[in-house]
Design a protein around this motif. Structure first.
Motif, PDB file in Angstrom:
ATOM      1  N   PHE A 208     -77.940  65.020 -30.441  1.00 12.64           N
ATOM      2  CA  PHE A 208     -78.385  63.716 -30.920  1.00 12.64           C
ATOM      3  C   PHE A 208     -79.536  63.143 -30.113  1.00 12.64           C
ATOM      4  CE2 PHE A 208     -73.859  63.372 -32.484  1.00 12.64           C
ATOM      5  CZ  PHE A 208     -74.193  63.616 -33.794  1.00 12.64           C
TER       6      PHE A 208
ATOM      7  N   VAL B 199     -81.878  57.703 -26.663  1.00 13.90           N
ATOM      8  CA  VAL B 199     -80.861  57.421 -27.683  1.00 13.90           C
ATOM      9  C   VAL B 199     -79.718  56.717 -26.953  1.00 13.90           C
ATOM     10  CG1 VAL B 199     -79.315  58.409 -29.389  1.00 13.90           C
ATOM     11  CG2 VAL B 199     -81.532  59.469 -28.975  1.00 13.90           C
TER      12      VAL B 199
ATOM     13  N   GLN C 282     -76.519  53.847 -30.648  1.00 15.73           N
ATOM     14  CA  GLN C 282     -77.196  54.692 -31.633  1.00 15.73           C
ATOM     15  C   GLN C 282     -76.457  56.010 -31.828  1.00 15.73           C
ATOM     16  OE1 GLN C 282     -80.972  54.795 -29.608  1.00 15.73           O
ATOM     17  NE2 GLN C 282     -81.932  53.458 -31.144  1.00 15.73           N
ATOM     18  N   VAL C 283     -76.001  56.606 -30.746  1.00 10.22           N
ATOM     19  CA  VAL C 283     -75.328  57.892 -30.865  1.00 10.22           C
ATOM     20  C   VAL C 283     -73.978  57.727 -31.567  1.00 10.22           C
ATOM     21  CG1 VAL C 283     -74.050  58.068 -28.681  1.00 10.22           C
ATOM     22  CG2 VAL C 283     -75.086  60.082 -29.677  1.00 10.22           C
TER      23      VAL C 283
ATOM     24  N   GLN D 298     -73.428  55.642 -34.019  1.00  9.20           N
ATOM     25  CA  GLN D 298     -73.793  55.573 -35.433  1.00  9.20           C
ATOM     26  C   GLN D 298     -74.086  56.970 -35.976  1.00  9.20           C
ATOM     27  OE1 GLN D 298     -77.101  52.894 -35.552  1.00  9.20           O
ATOM     28  NE2 GLN D 298     -75.834  51.074 -35.238  1.00  9.20           N
ATOM     29  N   LYS D 299     -74.785  57.783 -35.199  1.00  6.73           N
ATOM     30  CA  LYS D 299     -75.097  59.140 -35.618  1.00  6.73           C
ATOM     31  C   LYS D 299     -73.830  59.983 -35.732  1.00  6.73           C
ATOM     32  CE  LYS D 299     -79.762  59.306 -33.788  1.00  6.73           C
ATOM     33  NZ  LYS D 299     -80.748  60.155 -33.141  1.00  6.73           N
ATOM     34  N   GLN D 300     -72.905  59.788 -34.808  1.00  7.55           N
ATOM     35  CA  GLN D 300     -71.645  60.516 -34.853  1.00  7.55           C
ATOM     36  C   GLN D 300     -70.868  60.151 -36.118  1.00  7.55           C
ATOM     37  OE1 GLN D 300     -68.601  59.199 -32.198  1.00  7.55           O
ATOM     38  NE2 GLN D 300     -67.534  61.160 -32.203  1.00  7.55           N
TER      39      GLN D 300
ATOM     40  N   LYS E  67     -72.069  59.085 -38.934  1.00  2.00           N
ATOM     41  CA  LYS E  67     -72.769  59.681 -40.073  1.00  2.00           C
ATOM     42  C   LYS E  67     -72.438  61.172 -40.189  1.00  2.00           C
ATOM     43  CE  LYS E  67     -75.890  59.998 -43.337  1.00  2.00           C
ATOM     44  NZ  LYS E  67     -75.780  59.413 -44.632  1.00  2.00           N
TER      45      LYS E  67
ATOM     46  N   TYR F  49     -81.347  63.797 -41.326  1.00  7.69           N
ATOM     47  CA  TYR F  49     -81.878  63.108 -40.159  1.00  7.69           C
ATOM     48  C   TYR F  49     -83.390  63.003 -40.308  1.00  7.69           C
ATOM     49  CZ  TYR F  49     -77.301  63.947 -38.294  1.00  7.69           C
ATOM     50  OH  TYR F  49     -75.948  63.965 -38.128  1.00  7.69           O
TER      51      TYR F  49
ATOM     52  N   SER G 134     -83.528  59.617 -35.932  1.00 10.05           N
ATOM     53  CA  SER G 134     -82.577  58.606 -36.375  1.00 10.05           C
ATOM     54  C   SER G 134     -81.926  59.053 -37.685  1.00 10.05           C
ATOM     55  CB  SER G 134     -83.281  57.267 -36.557  1.00 10.05           C
ATOM     56  OG  SER G 134     -84.263  57.360 -37.564  1.00 10.05           O
ATOM     57  N   VAL G 135     -80.759  58.528 -37.934  1.00  7.88           N
ATOM     58  CA  VAL G 135     -80.021  58.911 -39.124  1.00  7.88           C
ATOM     59  C   VAL G 135     -80.607  58.228 -40.343  1.00  7.88           C
ATOM     60  CG1 VAL G 135     -77.768  58.822 -40.235  1.00  7.88           C
ATOM     61  CG2 VAL G 135     -77.933  59.237 -37.795  1.00  7.88           C
TER      62      VAL G 135
END
Length: 103
Positions: A59, A65, A69-70, A72-74, A76, A94, A99-100
């Motif tokens: 990520f 990051v 933010q991470v 949110q990415k997790q 997603k 991505y 960013s996602v």
């Protein structure tokens, strides 16, 4: 019985110092921060594919990051996995800057 993992807080991340060998700080849900001997800190997520093989997602680098933010990415990536989509092979979910992308 599963081991309970307390989520990381920014103070833990900032105070993580390099050691002789790379080490990991777990956040839970497969998400972890890898600290290298040179002091770099990388966000990664470990998960299993539908066929049972282990796979990883990167990520980005901390502090580029952030923890928020991470997370949110997790979330997603977990939603994609639940929908049967392998996020590691389908990087189209991505954007270029890492960013996602929104649905």
């Amino acid at each position: 019985m599963a081991k309970l993992i307390t989520p990381l807080v920014p103070k833990q991340i900032d105070s993580a110092k390099p050691k002789d060998k790379p080490y990991i700080l777990f956040d839970g849900g497969g998400l972890y921060l890898e600290v290298t001997p040179l002091g770099s800190k990388f966000w990664r997520m470990k998960f299993r594919q539908a066929n049972g093989k282990e796979n990883w997602l990167s990520f980005g680098k901390y502090p580029d990051v952030s923890l928020e933010q991470v997370c949110q990415k997790q979330n997603k990536a977990r939603k994609l996995k639940a929908a049967g989509i392998d996020a590691a092979e389908n990087r189209k979910f991505y954007s270029v800057d890492g960013s996602v992308c929104e649905d």
